[in-house]
Design a protein around this motif. Structure first.
Motif, PDB file in Angstrom:
ATOM      1  N   LEU A 174       0.836  -1.205   0.000  1.00 35.83           N
ATOM      2  CA  LEU A 174       0.000   0.000   0.000  1.00 35.83           C
ATOM      3  C   LEU A 174       0.871   1.255   0.000  1.00 35.83           C
ATOM      4  O   LEU A 174       0.621   2.212  -0.746  1.00 35.83           O
ATOM      5  N   MET A 175       1.902   1.244   0.833  1.00 31.82           N
ATOM      6  CA  MET A 175       2.772   2.422   0.937  1.00 31.82           C
ATOM      7  C   MET A 175       3.597   2.613  -0.340  1.00 31.82           C
ATOM      8  O   MET A 175       3.812   3.741  -0.783  1.00 31.82           O
ATOM      9  N   ASP A 176       4.064   1.506  -0.926  1.00 32.26           N
ATOM     10  CA  ASP A 176       4.831   1.621  -2.171  1.00 32.26           C
ATOM     11  C   ASP A 176       3.967   2.204  -3.290  1.00 32.26           C
ATOM     12  O   ASP A 176       4.402   3.077  -4.048  1.00 32.26           O
ATOM     13  N   LEU A 177       2.727   1.734  -3.379  1.00 32.94           N
ATOM     14  CA  LEU A 177       1.838   2.251  -4.427  1.00 32.94           C
ATOM     15  C   LEU A 177       1.488   3.719  -4.149  1.00 32.94           C
ATOM     16  O   LEU A 177       1.428   4.547  -5.070  1.00 32.94           O
ATOM     17  N   ALA A 178       1.326   4.034  -2.856  1.00 32.35           N
ATOM     18  CA  ALA A 178       0.952   5.405  -2.473  1.00 32.35           C
ATOM     19  C   ALA A 178       2.069   6.407  -2.765  1.00 32.35           C
ATOM     20  O   ALA A 178       1.830   7.617  -2.829  1.00 32.35           O
ATOM     21  N   ALA A 179       3.304   5.903  -2.956  1.00 29.15           N
ATOM     22  CA  ALA A 179       4.417   6.805  -3.268  1.00 29.15           C
ATOM     23  C   ALA A 179       4.266   7.400  -4.672  1.00 29.15           C
ATOM     24  O   ALA A 179       4.826   8.452  -4.978  1.00 29.15           O
ATOM     25  N   ILE A 180       3.503   6.715  -5.507  1.00 26.07           N
ATOM     26  CA  ILE A 180       3.311   7.204  -6.883  1.00 26.07           C
ATOM     27  C   ILE A 180       2.174   8.224  -6.877  1.00 26.07           C
ATOM     28  O   ILE A 180       1.011   7.873  -6.708  1.00 26.07           O
TER      29      ILE A 180
ATOM     30  N   ASP B 250       1.390  -0.053 -13.815  1.00 30.34           N
ATOM     31  CA  ASP B 250       2.565  -0.862 -14.152  1.00 30.34           C
ATOM     32  C   ASP B 250       3.112  -1.580 -12.918  1.00 30.34           C
ATOM     33  O   ASP B 250       3.504  -2.757 -12.998  1.00 30.34           O
ATOM     34  N   LEU B 251       3.119  -0.863 -11.788  1.00 31.99           N
ATOM     35  CA  LEU B 251       3.644  -1.473 -10.563  1.00 31.99           C
ATOM     36  C   LEU B 251       2.780  -2.659 -10.134  1.00 31.99           C
ATOM     37  O   LEU B 251       3.296  -3.736  -9.800  1.00 31.99           O
ATOM     38  N   VAL B 252       1.452  -2.465 -10.163  1.00 32.01           N
ATOM     39  CA  VAL B 252       0.544  -3.539  -9.745  1.00 32.01           C
ATOM     40  C   VAL B 252       0.666  -4.728 -10.698  1.00 32.01           C
ATOM     41  O   VAL B 252       0.713  -5.891 -10.275  1.00 32.01           O
TER      42      VAL B 252
END
Ligand SMILES: NC(=O)NCCC(=O)O
Ligand SMILES: NC(=O)NCCC(=O)O
Lengths: 406, 406
Positions: free
Chosen positions: A11-17, A39-41
């Motif tokens: 969640l935090m990694d995705l929220a960085a975008i 792309d990340l997911v």
């Protein structure tokens, strides 16, 4: 049990975008940031062994095969786009909870009977392109692919060209993708769970919703020389309707909702009596019958206000989503999983629309809510507790396993 | 008797400068168009033999000598600037009626006892530079020349540099110019004369005026998932105050006025409960005592609303003009002239502020109203009848002659 820490980290990694200074996320549909998020997911999905399909409206399905290839997949998901001043969890949580379910099944080497898929739907928020819940709406046939393609943002860019530009204009015909059952985990976006100190909301239904534009037309005139008795003050008449909207909602508890969120006054000058007022009306309730009664009472009040004031009052319905009861099998699967896992829970009727209401038109569907701080969403300060997010994901895992498809 | 056709022709000639497509005038203070308008009026004044003085805030006085140089001049005038969507008569009529009085005296070879002057005051409208009634305000010492000079338009241009640029930064110290008595003719800007079918409004006073900014702060939240009982809806509380503003005015007839003209809702989104509402309050009445009672009742209601709702509500007074009774000698001069000339008339308390309220602080003053169509002003469709304008100018002529100065 799923891995709560891994879920939180994702969640935090995705929220960085698209992270904002105030701790929120701005990742509008079909922007470069949305591409990066997608792309990340997708990368995480492929790393977890999933096979990725993209349809013509950019909905993404990531598949883990089951033992029985004849069964339709059990699908879970939500959306990765956000509001302009959005939070980290709205939508994103539903997608990453699905991914965490997959990772957990992988860890344990569990093969399910039916295939399992994690989906994310295009442009749920509707902030950049109208209508909202676009991907799931096209998927279920609520409106056409052409309608969606032609939607344009304020700069005039269309959904079709933006899908193409970010590389998410897929081949699959929307709606052709089979779904055996659909589950969606989501933050509640309201204060009910927190207020009742419960961890899991079992969602039996989503309220129906009527949106209206109301225009009251009087006569603008100078605030000083115009005696009270000779005025045709549009604001004074409009405010009686604004108040009635709330009174109507209060007459139909516990699910009646009435909100005036948007107001424009013309000419909006300190010493000019308003000649025209435009405002929005948002009415919600859990059954068609109740929502219709609220609709009728609102129109009756407007007719009365028109007669009493002599002013022109127009009301136009601009959107309507009927109430959406979820499938008993899915609701029961969520309830059973919650009980099995021992989480405190209650039924929470969703007041907000979700992709699940469109998914429910083509397959049995259900939702799982977890509390969010102060009930706040669509705001950069949106927040949720890691233990609650973990609990919701555990319930999702077990609900999906309870439900072997059709 | 004055020459109504000549007056009308001058009004139309001046209205051509800055004429709008819809038949109005846009001639904002201290623009090139304002310069052209001023230059035309000054040229007409010089052609009528008047001596022109400009003061440091750009107020212009055009003088016709009297028999007795020791008497202070009888001054009449108004303003030539207009609203962005203004009309042909607001202000301009008062100046050109004064010029027509001069022309009539010239035609008849009448020499008055006291000198007579036609004045126009800088930036009455306040549309481009705040505060309103700037020239007359500086003249009477309501605020300083420095305050006025520092006022800037939206592009950042200051009053001082614009006065200099258009050639109307004069030498005379504002307020040093002696005034024996002041008369101002003006369109009513309200519907009272028309409603009562009268030609002349004798203006005994101008209402006092209190302006407030009110801010109600609640908590923004999603319109769907937030139950009615857990809301802090700023708009619902604000509308009760908006309605009370009108009720208060209705409690103090016939001159009580209460208007909410400006409203801003935050975040102003259809499915978000308003977290904050800002709005203006405009209260007026004819006496300090009544206006103060209205003020107190408004504050008491706000305190009650604050307590009942638990929401934060701030009210700040942002402007105050005390009621301005005109000098009995001037009012009686207008009344006597009207009766002598046989025009139908009534007393009309001015609801709008005028340069005359500032002039009244330094000299006996009075006003003459004529009807305007549907009571409309500050609008391109503002209109007035030639015979009414002629009548008002005749009353001005005779009122000035009745009043030989002090
Ligand atoms: N989840 C959500 O905010 N949906 C938007 C439509 C609504 O207002 O319910
Ligand atoms: N005449 C006029 O419109 N004055 C502006 C101030 C007011 O609202 O009375």
């Amino acid at each position: 049990r799923i891995n709560g820490e891994r879920l939180w980290k994702s969640l935090m990694d995705l929220a960085a975008i698209g992270a904002t200074e105030k701790g929120g996320v701005k990742r509008l549909a079909l922007t470069d940031l949305d591409r990066q998020g997608r792309d990340l997911v997708v990368r995480w999905g492929r790393e977890a062994g999933l096979e990725v399909t993209v349809d013509q409206i950019g909905n993404v399905f990531m598949r883990r095969e089951g033992r029985n290839p004849d069964l339709f997949p059990i699908v879970t998901g939500s959306h990765v786009d956000t509001q302009p001043t959005g939070g980290k969890f709205d939508g994103n949580y539903g997608v990453l909870a699905g991914l965490e379910v997959i990772r957990t099944l992988n860890d344990r080497g569990i093969q399910t009977e039916a295939p399992i898929e994690v989906a994310f739907w295009t442009n749920e928020e509707g902030s950049r392109f109208v209508p909202v819940m676009m991907g799931s709406g096209v998927f279920c046939g609520a409106f056409s692919l052409e309608t969606a393609y032609d939607a344009r943002d304020v700069e005039g860019k269309s959904v079709r060209e933006e899908l193409e530009r970010i590389g998410y204009l897929g081949d699959e015909v929307p709606g052709r993708h089979p779904i055996g059952a659909y589950f969606e985990t989501h933050i509640e976006q309201g204060p009910v769970l927190e207020d009742a100190d419960k961890v899991i909301g079992v969602v039996p239904a989503v309220m129906g919703l009527s949106w209206y534009d109301c225009v009251v037309s009087g006569m603008e005139a100078h605030a000083g020389p115009t005696p009270m008795g000779l005025r045709r003050d549009a604001l004074q008449v409009a405010t009686t309707i604004m108040q009635e909207v709330v009174r109507i909602a209060n007459r139909y508890p516990p699910y009646g909702r009435g909100t005036v969120g948007m107001v424009q006054v013309f000419p909006n000058s300190r010493n000019v009596i308003p000649g025209q007022v435009k405002f929005s009306i948002d009415l919600r309730n859990v059954s068609d019958a109740l929502l219709n009664t609220m609709h009728e009472e609102m129109l009756a009040f407007v007719a009365q206000a028109r007669e009493k004031s002599g002013l022109a009052i127009e009301v136009e319905r601009v959107s309507y989503y009927p109430p959406c009861p979820f499938h008993p099998d899915c609701v029961n699967a969520v309830r059973a999983a919650t009980e099995k896992l021992g989480y405190s829970s209650m039924d929470v009727v969703s007041g907000a629309g979700h992709d699940a209401i469109y998914a429910a038109r083509v397959a049995p569907a259900g939702m799982i809510f977890v509390p969010c701080k102060d009930g706040i969403s669509h705001n950069e300060i949106e927040d949720a507790r890691p233990d609650h997010l973990e609990a919701g994901c555990n319930v999702l895992l077990h609900a999906m396993l309870e439900r072997p498809g059709i």
